[in-house]
Design a protein around this motif. Sequence first.
Motif, PDB file in Angstrom:
ATOM      1  N   LYS A 156      14.780  -5.644  -1.294  1.00 41.72           N
ATOM      2  CA  LYS A 156      13.578  -5.114  -0.643  1.00 41.72           C
ATOM      3  C   LYS A 156      13.036  -6.095   0.398  1.00 41.72           C
ATOM      4  CE  LYS A 156      13.598  -1.743  -3.678  1.00 41.72           C
ATOM      5  NZ  LYS A 156      14.122  -0.413  -3.291  1.00 41.72           N
ATOM      6  N   ILE A 157      12.378  -5.545   1.416  1.00 39.32           N
ATOM      7  CA  ILE A 157      11.700  -6.392   2.404  1.00 39.32           C
ATOM      8  C   ILE A 157      10.610  -7.218   1.719  1.00 39.32           C
ATOM      9  CG2 ILE A 157      10.242  -6.372   4.470  1.00 39.32           C
ATOM     10  CD1 ILE A 157      11.752  -3.857   5.359  1.00 39.32           C
ATOM     11  N   SER A 158       9.953  -6.606   0.748  1.00 36.97           N
ATOM     12  CA  SER A 158       8.884  -7.309   0.023  1.00 36.97           C
ATOM     13  C   SER A 158       9.422  -8.420  -0.878  1.00 36.97           C
ATOM     14  CB  SER A 158       8.069  -6.315  -0.807  1.00 36.97           C
ATOM     15  OG  SER A 158       8.902  -5.610  -1.718  1.00 36.97           O
ATOM     16  N   ASP A 159      10.765  -8.492  -1.017  1.00 34.83           N
ATOM     17  CA  ASP A 159      11.374  -9.558  -1.812  1.00 34.83           C
ATOM     18  C   ASP A 159      11.737 -10.769  -0.963  1.00 34.83           C
ATOM     19  OD1 ASP A 159      11.270  -8.070  -4.161  1.00 34.83           O
ATOM     20  OD2 ASP A 159      13.230  -7.156  -3.824  1.00 34.83           O
ATOM     21  N   LEU A 160      11.485 -10.699   0.342  1.00 35.04           N
ATOM     22  CA  LEU A 160      11.835 -11.790   1.247  1.00 35.04           C
ATOM     23  C   LEU A 160      10.642 -12.744   1.397  1.00 35.04           C
ATOM     24  CD1 LEU A 160      13.560  -9.703   4.093  1.00 35.04           C
ATOM     25  CD2 LEU A 160      14.633 -10.688   2.038  1.00 35.04           C
ATOM     26  N   ASP A 163       9.052 -17.948   4.415  1.00 36.07           N
ATOM     27  CA  ASP A 163       8.246 -19.153   4.597  1.00 36.07           C
ATOM     28  C   ASP A 163       8.485 -20.155   3.475  1.00 36.07           C
ATOM     29  OD1 ASP A 163       7.179 -18.135   6.901  1.00 36.07           O
ATOM     30  OD2 ASP A 163       5.309 -17.437   5.977  1.00 36.07           O
ATOM     31  N   GLU A 164       8.686 -19.609   2.273  1.00 31.92           N
ATOM     32  CA  GLU A 164       8.950 -20.464   1.106  1.00 31.92           C
ATOM     33  C   GLU A 164      10.436 -20.805   0.969  1.00 31.92           C
ATOM     34  OE1 GLU A 164       7.268 -17.681   1.054  1.00 31.92           O
ATOM     35  OE2 GLU A 164       5.209 -18.224   0.517  1.00 31.92           O
ATOM     36  N   GLY A 165      11.292 -20.057   1.706  1.00 34.71           N
ATOM     37  CA  GLY A 165      12.725 -20.316   1.642  1.00 34.71           C
ATOM     38  C   GLY A 165      13.424 -19.682   0.456  1.00 34.71           C
ATOM     39  N   PHE A 166      12.871 -18.557  -0.074  1.00 34.72           N
ATOM     40  CA  PHE A 166      13.456 -17.879  -1.232  1.00 34.72           C
ATOM     41  C   PHE A 166      13.483 -16.374  -1.015  1.00 34.72           C
ATOM     42  CE2 PHE A 166      12.178 -21.878  -3.133  1.00 34.72           C
ATOM     43  CZ  PHE A 166      13.179 -22.131  -4.068  1.00 34.72           C
ATOM     44  N   ILE A 167      14.359 -15.706  -1.752  1.00 32.58           N
ATOM     45  CA  ILE A 167      14.301 -14.256  -1.891  1.00 32.58           C
ATOM     46  C   ILE A 167      14.259 -13.928  -3.385  1.00 32.58           C
ATOM     47  CG2 ILE A 167      15.450 -13.695   0.285  1.00 32.58           C
ATOM     48  CD1 ILE A 167      18.033 -13.253  -1.235  1.00 32.58           C
ATOM     49  N   GLU A 207      11.324   2.995   2.479  1.00 33.79           N
ATOM     50  CA  GLU A 207      10.576   2.228   3.467  1.00 33.79           C
ATOM     51  C   GLU A 207      10.684   0.713   3.234  1.00 33.79           C
ATOM     52  OE1 GLU A 207       8.673   6.251   2.952  1.00 33.79           O
ATOM     53  OE2 GLU A 207       9.332   4.647   1.590  1.00 33.79           O
ATOM     54  N   ASP A 208      10.847   0.316   1.972  1.00 36.78           N
ATOM     55  CA  ASP A 208      10.897  -1.105   1.635  1.00 36.78           C
ATOM     56  C   ASP A 208      12.314  -1.625   1.445  1.00 36.78           C
ATOM     57  OD1 ASP A 208       9.620  -3.566   1.139  1.00 36.78           O
ATOM     58  OD2 ASP A 208       9.620  -3.244  -1.028  1.00 36.78           O
ATOM     59  N   THR A 209      13.317  -0.734   1.492  1.00 33.62           N
ATOM     60  CA  THR A 209      14.709  -1.154   1.332  1.00 33.62           C
ATOM     61  C   THR A 209      15.167  -1.870   2.595  1.00 33.62           C
ATOM     62  OG1 THR A 209      15.143   0.752  -0.099  1.00 33.62           O
ATOM     63  CG2 THR A 209      17.050  -0.392   0.829  1.00 33.62           C
ATOM     64  N   LEU A 210      15.752  -3.041   2.450  1.00 25.63           N
ATOM     65  CA  LEU A 210      16.113  -3.837   3.624  1.00 25.63           C
ATOM     66  C   LEU A 210      17.282  -3.242   4.400  1.00 25.63           C
ATOM     67  CD1 LEU A 210      15.819  -6.320   5.406  1.00 25.63           C
ATOM     68  CD2 LEU A 210      17.222  -7.599   3.749  1.00 25.63           C
ATOM     69  N   PHE A 211      18.418  -3.070   3.748  1.00 26.56           N
ATOM     70  CA  PHE A 211      19.618  -2.614   4.456  1.00 26.56           C
ATOM     71  C   PHE A 211      19.790  -1.099   4.302  1.00 26.56           C
ATOM     72  CE2 PHE A 211      20.700  -7.113   3.441  1.00 26.56           C
ATOM     73  CZ  PHE A 211      20.728  -7.562   4.761  1.00 26.56           C
ATOM     74  N   LEU A 212      19.838  -0.405   5.433  1.00 26.00           N
ATOM     75  CA  LEU A 212      19.894   1.062   5.435  1.00 26.00           C
ATOM     76  C   LEU A 212      21.077   1.553   6.260  1.00 26.00           C
ATOM     77  CD1 LEU A 212      16.108   1.674   6.207  1.00 26.00           C
ATOM     78  CD2 LEU A 212      17.202   1.878   3.957  1.00 26.00           C
TER      79      LEU A 212
END
Length: 298
Positions: A156-160, A163-167, A207-212
């Motif tokens: 998810k985009i919300s999982d990125l 700034d903190e360097g994590f997913i 809408e929140d899925t990164l790769f489509l």
Amino acid sequence: MNWKTYIKHYQSYLRIERGLSKNTIENYSFDIERLCLFLEANQIEVSPIKISDETVQQFIYSVSKEVNPRSQARIISGLKSFFNYLVFEDYRTDTPLELIEAPKTGRKLPDTLSVEEIDNLIGAIDLSSNEGERNRAMLETLYGCGLRVSELVTLKISDLFFDEGFIKITGKGNKERFVPIGKYTQKYIAIYQKEVRIHLKIKKGHEDTLFLNRRGNQLTRAMIFTIIKDLAVRINLNKNISPHTLRHSFATHLLENGADLRSIQLMLGHESITTTEIYVHLDRSYLKEVMHSFHPRR
């Protein structure tokens, strides 16, 4: 109850109580359905709570003629799980697989790619198309973060958290973990988001899925396999690779460059360190180098 009803209850147990993914549940169910087909083909009418040791042994014997030992072991494991569930729920007092042992399969070392091969694979992507930018971002994420293909397609985009360097990754059993993501991988995800994804007509619920895909839906696991297989053919790579090969390569390259197994275990999301230890067997020359460099009795 018939077989279908027991299987349905078992699937609910796997999903709710054990928190297994849809793909894992389907694999477990396939083993039971294969047993059902065997019973039907041999006109054996028996319920799961009445089936005998001898009948299951006949099924295992027939399977052994059709599949390799590794697949046979997986089928036996799947059936044991099902009948253990029936015992747990008091449908049976014992399991018909009590005396059946899985064949010895040995430890299969995973295929890996060199850094050069990974560069060649990603370099073969046609960047003149929108799908090319997406595919480059996906492969960089698979290799850069060591993800499972199921984790990639549900990212998810919300999982990125750049700034903190994590997913944030939701892995097997819905277990969450945070995986470091480098600036290199972040760059290609950002390019995809800004130049490709923003122009898609996204379907409701994604809408929140990164790769489509180009229709705005979540990609399938099969599509990722196809993309990687096609790229391997394009560069004449004579290895049988899959999305998991990039995950294996991620772990192997970390180990070769000095990372410790515990850190690799956490990044891969392995429940047991013994699963991660398979990578120790990949490069014995590296292990000799470590011993000669660091052991006081070298």
